[in-house]
Motif scaffolding. Sequence first.
Motif, PDB file in Angstrom:
ATOM      1  N   GLY A 148      13.060   5.999  -7.842  1.00 47.04           N
ATOM      2  CA  GLY A 148      11.746   5.389  -7.940  1.00 47.04           C
ATOM      3  C   GLY A 148      11.793   3.876  -7.947  1.00 47.04           C
ATOM      4  N   ILE A 149      10.625   3.274  -8.136  1.00 45.04           N
ATOM      5  CA  ILE A 149      10.485   1.820  -8.110  1.00 45.04           C
ATOM      6  C   ILE A 149       9.905   1.341  -9.438  1.00 45.04           C
ATOM      7  CG2 ILE A 149      10.118   1.807  -5.613  1.00 45.04           C
ATOM      8  CD1 ILE A 149       7.109   1.313  -6.250  1.00 45.04           C
ATOM      9  N   THR A 150      10.090   0.073  -9.708  1.00 46.94           N
ATOM     10  CA  THR A 150       9.358  -0.571 -10.805  1.00 46.94           C
ATOM     11  C   THR A 150       8.373  -1.600 -10.256  1.00 46.94           C
ATOM     12  OG1 THR A 150      11.049  -2.288 -11.120  1.00 46.94           O
ATOM     13  CG2 THR A 150      11.290  -0.245 -12.394  1.00 46.94           C
ATOM     14  N   GLY A 151       8.363  -1.760  -8.926  1.00 48.28           N
ATOM     15  CA  GLY A 151       7.427  -2.695  -8.309  1.00 48.28           C
ATOM     16  C   GLY A 151       7.876  -4.138  -8.375  1.00 48.28           C
ATOM     17  N   SER A 152       9.191  -4.381  -8.369  1.00 52.53           N
ATOM     18  CA  SER A 152       9.703  -5.752  -8.438  1.00 52.53           C
ATOM     19  C   SER A 152       9.431  -6.494  -7.130  1.00 52.53           C
ATOM     20  CB  SER A 152      11.210  -5.742  -8.713  1.00 52.53           C
ATOM     21  OG  SER A 152      11.489  -5.137  -9.947  1.00 52.53           O
ATOM     22  N   SER A 153       8.878  -7.690  -7.245  1.00 48.38           N
ATOM     23  CA  SER A 153       8.601  -8.489  -6.049  1.00 48.38           C
ATOM     24  C   SER A 153       8.619  -9.967  -6.405  1.00 48.38           C
ATOM     25  CB  SER A 153       7.238  -8.117  -5.447  1.00 48.38           C
ATOM     26  OG  SER A 153       6.192  -8.427  -6.355  1.00 48.38           O
ATOM     27  N   ILE A 154       8.827 -10.772  -5.380  1.00 49.21           N
ATOM     28  CA  ILE A 154       8.821 -12.223  -5.567  1.00 49.21           C
ATOM     29  C   ILE A 154       8.401 -12.868  -4.260  1.00 49.21           C
ATOM     30  CG2 ILE A 154      11.257 -12.532  -4.943  1.00 49.21           C
ATOM     31  CD1 ILE A 154      11.396 -14.691  -7.165  1.00 49.21           C
ATOM     32  N   LEU A 155       7.698 -13.966  -4.348  1.00 51.86           N
ATOM     33  CA  LEU A 155       7.372 -14.730  -3.151  1.00 51.86           C
ATOM     34  C   LEU A 155       7.372 -16.206  -3.482  1.00 51.86           C
ATOM     35  CD1 LEU A 155       3.637 -15.063  -2.385  1.00 51.86           C
ATOM     36  CD2 LEU A 155       4.309 -13.473  -4.165  1.00 51.86           C
ATOM     37  N   LYS A 156       7.523 -17.000  -2.439  1.00 56.61           N
ATOM     38  CA  LYS A 156       7.509 -18.452  -2.573  1.00 56.61           C
ATOM     39  C   LYS A 156       6.143 -18.960  -2.134  1.00 56.61           C
ATOM     40  CE  LYS A 156       9.873 -22.600  -0.845  1.00 56.61           C
ATOM     41  NZ  LYS A 156       8.659 -23.208  -0.239  1.00 56.61           N
ATOM     42  N   PHE A 157       5.544 -19.813  -2.952  1.00 60.35           N
ATOM     43  CA  PHE A 157       4.295 -20.467  -2.580  1.00 60.35           C
ATOM     44  C   PHE A 157       4.433 -21.950  -2.887  1.00 60.35           C
ATOM     45  CE2 PHE A 157      -0.142 -21.801  -3.651  1.00 60.35           C
ATOM     46  CZ  PHE A 157      -0.619 -21.761  -2.344  1.00 60.35           C
ATOM     47  N   MET A 158       4.687 -22.708  -1.835  1.00 61.91           N
ATOM     48  CA  MET A 158       4.924 -24.143  -1.936  1.00 61.91           C
ATOM     49  C   MET A 158       6.063 -24.423  -2.915  1.00 61.91           C
ATOM     50  SD  MET A 158       2.784 -24.890   0.413  1.00 61.91           S
ATOM     51  CE  MET A 158       2.980 -26.666   0.473  1.00 61.91           C
ATOM     52  N   ASP A 159       5.818 -25.133  -4.018  1.00 60.38           N
ATOM     53  CA  ASP A 159       6.904 -25.455  -4.948  1.00 60.38           C
ATOM     54  C   ASP A 159       7.129 -24.376  -6.004  1.00 60.38           C
ATOM     55  OD1 ASP A 159       7.359 -27.840  -3.656  1.00 60.38           O
ATOM     56  OD2 ASP A 159       6.098 -29.020  -5.016  1.00 60.38           O
ATOM     57  N   ALA A 164      10.106  11.889   5.098  1.00 59.42           N
ATOM     58  CA  ALA A 164       9.369  10.651   5.318  1.00 59.42           C
ATOM     59  C   ALA A 164       9.944   9.556   4.426  1.00 59.42           C
ATOM     60  CB  ALA A 164       7.882  10.840   5.039  1.00 59.42           C
ATOM     61  N   ALA A 165       9.847   8.315   4.888  1.00 57.70           N
ATOM     62  CA  ALA A 165      10.399   7.186   4.133  1.00 57.70           C
ATOM     63  C   ALA A 165       9.753   5.884   4.579  1.00 57.70           C
ATOM     64  CB  ALA A 165      11.914   7.106   4.332  1.00 57.70           C
ATOM     65  N   GLY A 166       9.740   4.918   3.672  1.00 52.07           N
ATOM     66  CA  GLY A 166       9.282   3.573   4.005  1.00 52.07           C
ATOM     67  C   GLY A 166       7.804   3.346   3.790  1.00 52.07           C
ATOM     68  N   ASP A 167       7.235   2.424   4.573  1.00 53.27           N
ATOM     69  CA  ASP A 167       5.867   1.962   4.360  1.00 53.27           C
ATOM     70  C   ASP A 167       4.802   3.001   4.686  1.00 53.27           C
ATOM     71  OD1 ASP A 167       7.049  -0.398   3.681  1.00 53.27           O
ATOM     72  OD2 ASP A 167       6.219  -1.589   5.323  1.00 53.27           O
ATOM     73  N   CYS A 168       5.194   4.117   5.300  1.00 52.10           N
ATOM     74  CA  CYS A 168       4.222   5.181   5.586  1.00 52.10           C
ATOM     75  C   CYS A 168       4.168   6.208   4.458  1.00 52.10           C
ATOM     76  CB  CYS A 168       4.547   5.868   6.916  1.00 52.10           C
ATOM     77  SG  CYS A 168       6.133   6.742   6.933  1.00 52.10           S
ATOM     78  N   THR A 169       4.967   6.020   3.426  1.00 52.36           N
ATOM     79  CA  THR A 169       5.055   7.017   2.359  1.00 52.36           C
ATOM     80  C   THR A 169       4.604   6.453   1.012  1.00 52.36           C
ATOM     81  OG1 THR A 169       7.297   6.458   1.639  1.00 52.36           O
ATOM     82  CG2 THR A 169       7.115   7.967   3.480  1.00 52.36           C
ATOM     83  N   LEU A 170       4.377   7.372   0.092  1.00 50.44           N
ATOM     84  CA  LEU A 170       4.149   6.997  -1.295  1.00 50.44           C
ATOM     85  C   LEU A 170       5.483   6.713  -1.968  1.00 50.44           C
ATOM     86  CD1 LEU A 170       1.509   9.723  -2.236  1.00 50.44           C
ATOM     87  CD2 LEU A 170       1.065   7.324  -1.711  1.00 50.44           C
ATOM     88  N   HIS A 171       5.431   6.013  -3.095  1.00 54.97           N
ATOM     89  CA  HIS A 171       6.648   5.643  -3.814  1.00 54.97           C
ATOM     90  C   HIS A 171       6.475   6.000  -5.284  1.00 54.97           C
ATOM     91  CE1 HIS A 171       5.725   2.521  -0.647  1.00 54.97           C
ATOM     92  NE2 HIS A 171       6.755   3.157  -0.139  1.00 54.97           N
ATOM     93  N   TYR A 172       7.423   6.743  -5.827  1.00 58.10           N
ATOM     94  CA  TYR A 172       7.328   7.121  -7.234  1.00 58.10           C
ATOM     95  C   TYR A 172       7.540   5.894  -8.109  1.00 58.10           C
ATOM     96  CZ  TYR A 172       8.170   9.247 -11.764  1.00 58.10           C
ATOM     97  OH  TYR A 172       8.103   9.566 -13.091  1.00 58.10           O
ATOM     98  N   HIS A 173       6.545   5.612  -8.957  1.00 56.75           N
ATOM     99  CA  HIS A 173       6.600   4.442  -9.837  1.00 56.75           C
ATOM    100  C   HIS A 173       7.115   4.883 -11.196  1.00 56.75           C
ATOM    101  CE1 HIS A 173       5.537   0.759 -11.883  1.00 56.75           C
ATOM    102  NE2 HIS A 173       5.028   0.234 -10.768  1.00 56.75           N
ATOM    103  N   MET A 174       8.255   4.358 -11.587  1.00 55.77           N
ATOM    104  CA  MET A 174       8.923   4.805 -12.807  1.00 55.77           C
ATOM    105  C   MET A 174       8.147   4.456 -14.079  1.00 55.77           C
ATOM    106  SD  MET A 174      12.794   3.688 -11.780  1.00 55.77           S
ATOM    107  CE  MET A 174      13.545   4.424 -13.221  1.00 55.77           C
ATOM    108  N   VAL A 175       7.417   3.364 -14.066  1.00 51.02           N
ATOM    109  CA  VAL A 175       6.673   2.955 -15.250  1.00 51.02           C
ATOM    110  C   VAL A 175       5.358   3.725 -15.344  1.00 51.02           C
ATOM    111  CG1 VAL A 175       5.741   1.009 -16.551  1.00 51.02           C
ATOM    112  CG2 VAL A 175       7.723   0.666 -15.059  1.00 51.02           C
TER     113      VAL A 175
END
Length: 450
Positions: free
Chosen positions: A322-333, A278-289
């Motif tokens: 695993g992941i560290t949960g890095s994410s970014i998004l744009k909100f207006m400026d 299994a892989a992707g959004d249907c699975t759990l993700h090991y969080h390294m922290v």
Amino acid sequence: MKYVIIGGDAAGMSAAMQIIKHDREAKVVTLEKGGIYSYGQCGLPYTINGLIPSTDDLIARSVDTFRNKLGIDARAYHEVQSIDPKTKTVAGQDLQSGKMFSISYDKLLIASGASPVIPDWKGIGLNGVHTLKTIPDAERIIQNLSEDIQHVTVVGGGYIGLEMAESFRTVGKNVRLIHRGTYVGKMFDADMAQYIHKEAEKQGIELILNEHVTAIEGDRSVELIRTDQNLYSTDLVLISAGIKPNTSFIQGTGITTGIRGAIQTNRYMETNVRDIYAAGDCTLHYHMVKEQDDYIPLGTTANKQGRIAGLNMAGQQRMFKGITGSSILKFMDLSLGKTGLSEWEAKQLNIPYDVVKIEAKDIADYYPGSRPLHIKLTYRSDNFRLLGGQVIGEKGVDKRVDVLGTALFNEMTIFDLEDLDLSYAPPFNGSWDPIQRAARQAMRGLTDRN
């Protein structure tokens, strides 16, 4: 060897590409419930406001490309409804013909993704009520977004909610965002979310907090949205109440699941049932922290897990670190970036922690065009290992989040951050990078306490 893959997007097709690369004799069958393969879901909000001219621009490879050029038996509109691990078959329905199908496999990958949570509110089926997860979803919104639509209500203040509030606002709509919590952007701490609130106010986006939607009202199309406290007039509603893994069809298989019903795997993307991955959004993700499984569905992780699953299925052993949960998004400026643990998460996990928060400039403060950066670092109070970082500003957020994500991956301390050799020239940075300034301030705090 016959490989069957459930899901034709990021994780599924990343796996398929690795399988055909490493197993020249492979027979690969992919089963996709929808009609479109391999597209950039994260780009959907930017098709709504026309920044990306067409949803076609998001498609990386067409179904025909997979079939005719790559030799993959890519089937569209094939919904899998059950798996039988004993007979090693998957069964379901061809949604176009209505016929049932059953396909055998030697190795199976579940990469079925996730779907939007649809609340059971009265009026949820009215015209003008939307969710956003697929290209058809985006096209329905674009078709609905006529000049008559003046007032748009977004329900939910997460990633998609904020991105869609921006998208609607940039095409001139009056935008209201209703969120049941005390602040939007729950991936951040409350003191960091204040910058999101200020930006919403600056841009004319109305925030309604601490209210729960209870119903949507109208004749045939949406006219009103009701909360537990108020009634609001609106012409269109976008529901962004989170997503849930598409795993209902695995019932009876014995496959272990966890948070929200997401599938649990080992580090080689194998489930507890032999020959099923299994892989992707249907699975759990090991969080390294956190050092435990988590559910943080992101496109980068789906592509990575799919690639690793495909390699392992084809006999090329590779471990998902695993992941560290890095994410970014744009909100207006603003750019809103986060990696690792927030202060709130560290507290919930009972980790001994401390925090430091600073305001700095994204480049040398004397260089024209410098902009403020708000940075908050969380670190262990016993061994000073970095736990996470939150960065909000107009520019330079992505660079700092990626540096912090790399530091988390390598289990660095706040002392190590000061020693990093980071690039510097006035148009790009100060002589001390803002995250190093934050680390130094934390170190001064330790000295003062001692």
